[in-house]
Write a protein that holds these residues in place. Structure first.
Motif: not given
Length: 464
Positions: A260-270
């Protein structure tokens, strides 16, 4: 027994703990399901990004040209950037909250925690959560009927087309895990991107927008035209807000991530991608269609052949995104009913029959909603005012305040500024709830008086 499985009150010590124990808890959850036939914590951040992208790259993008025509080009772009920044910030706050409490499975768990573990808060949030998702499914039944009417030149009754859309989406909703839907999510996002791109190309190369009157060229304004009403202006704002607000599904996505700590990567890209796509789509389409010829969705501003080609690429999005929200709702109900049962993670007849039954119920309800509110922009406004006020603003302002108890929220000048911003988000959500509902209801009344598509449950065509 069933009521006990529907909610688990959170301990006060858990709510106010300053320790983040997400790694240990997530590892324990992964280990506990390693021998299960159906495993849920399997999503990488790339798959999560695909699900998020497919959630946001949706048909509501094609309402931006209409919103820009009402607000004017400059305010329209500014509102787009402002709402995007707000959603990005609140999503990161929500992510921090989910890290601190990795046992969270849905937004309803968060609702209960925000209101001091009260059981009524869980149930109230559950009702809004299910209704929000079902309204979105209803929107896809509505747009599916529009698509089929447009492509077939209104070959049959609109009710039939809406029912066909619901049935197709039902079957696509049947996979039990979000990871199984991610590949379709990528395909959906790509094809919707193609639909938007083709619309931008076609609107630029066609001689005139559909419905063009000789001698009356498209009028594009930088600011709202004189006489713009509060109802239309607020509706335009709500349409933009609806397209960005999607935090309601984030807890469900995080709950299935391997890390779950990787979630910001997905969020910023989107977020970066959606700001570019939404702004370009709204500005370019509005530039070529102007105030007189813009439609919502904007496919209707294209000449017939161009319209059918571009609109047809939206088919995967109509099907997949509706299926995604149905799946999220079904997971929410299914996990509570079978919380400690083998049917939750095994391929049993009872498990699959119950899953299919829940999916079927959501689509039957969505079909009814689509027939009662058969107006695209009005449907978006209703959903934004009823649900986005909570799931886009109020909840996440409260989440921030819960993460920063007492004097902590005033500890530094920057933290104090952030606290004021979050109080502002709560007030903005209240504003959207009050005037927003009035505007949405009034707009539906106006649309029925204008006889745009006949009556509820009407066979009248709603083709673009």
């Amino acid at each position: 027994m069933l009521e006990d499985s529907l909610h688990k009150p959170y301990l006060k010590d858990d709510l106010y703990s300053d320790e983040i124990s997400d790694v240990e808890s997530v590892n324990h959850q992964i280990q506990s399901e390693k021998d299960n036939e159906i495993q849920f914590r399997t999503c990488s951040w790339q798959k999560t990004a695909a699900l998020l992208f497919s959630e946001y790259i949706c048909l509501a993008i094609m309402s931006f040209p209409w919103s820009y025509s009402v607000l004017g080009m400059v305010p329209g772009v500014l509102v787009t950037i402002g709402v995007a920044a707000t959603v990005q910030y609140t999503s990161l706050v929500l992510w921090r909250f989910c890290l601190k409490h990795p046992q969270i499975q849905s937004v309803c768990d968060i609702g209960q925690m925000l209101f001091w573990g009260a059981n009524w808060a869980w149930y109230a949030t559950a009702v809004m959560f299910v209704l929000n998702n079902t309204f979105i499914q209803g929107l896809h039944c509505l747009v599916g009927a529009k698509l089929l009417n447009t492509l077939t030149n209104s070959a049959t009754c609109t009710i039939t087309f809406s029912a066909v859309t619901a049935i197709v989406c039902f079957f696509v909703s049947l996979p039990r895990t979000l990871s199984q839907l991610s590949a379709l999510g990528i395909f959906s996002a790509v094809t919707m991107g193609i639909a938007v791109l083709l619309s931008l190309i076609f609107v630029a190369i066609q001689d005139h927008p559909f419905g063009f009157i000789e001698g009356k060229d498209p009028i594009v304004t930088m600011f709202p035209i004189k006489g713009t009403t509060f109802v239309s202006g607020m509706s335009a704002f709500l349409n933009i807000t609806y397209t960005f607000v999607g935090q309601i599904t984030i807890p469900s996505f995080i709950a299935e991530m391997k890390n779950p700590k990787d979630f910001p990567k997905a969020l910023w890209a989107v977020t970066i991608a959606e700001v570019i796509v939404f702004t370009v789509c709204g500005a370019v389409m509005y530039h070529y269609t102007g105030n007189q010829y813009v439609t919502s969705p904007a496919f209707g501003s294209l000449q017939p052949t161009f319209k059918k080609i571009a609109f047809s690429f939206a088919i995967p999005t109509i099907i997949f995104l509706g299926a995604l929200y149905s799946s999220v709702t079904a997971r929410f109900v299914f996990f509570r009913v079978f919380e400690k049962s083998r049917h939750r993670h095994s391929n049993t007849f009872i498990g699959w029959a119950s899953w299919a039954g829940i999916i079927g119920a959501t689509w039957a309800t969505a079909f009814i909603i689509a027939e009662v509110i058969p107006f695209f922009t009005d449907m978006l406004s209703v959903m934004s005012s009823l649900f986005d006020c909570w799931f886009g603003f109020i909840f996440w302002g409260m989440t921030y305040l819960t993460l920063n108890q007492g004097a902590k929220k005033w500890a530094t000048p920057l933290r104090s500024f952030e606290t004021i911003i979050n109080y502002g988000l709560i007030l903005l959500g209240i504003f959207i709830l009050g005037p927003g509902i009035y505007v949405s209801v009034q707009s539906i009344i106006d649309s029925y008086h204008a006889n745009l598509v006949g009556t509820a449950f009407s066979c009248a065509t709603n083709a673009l």
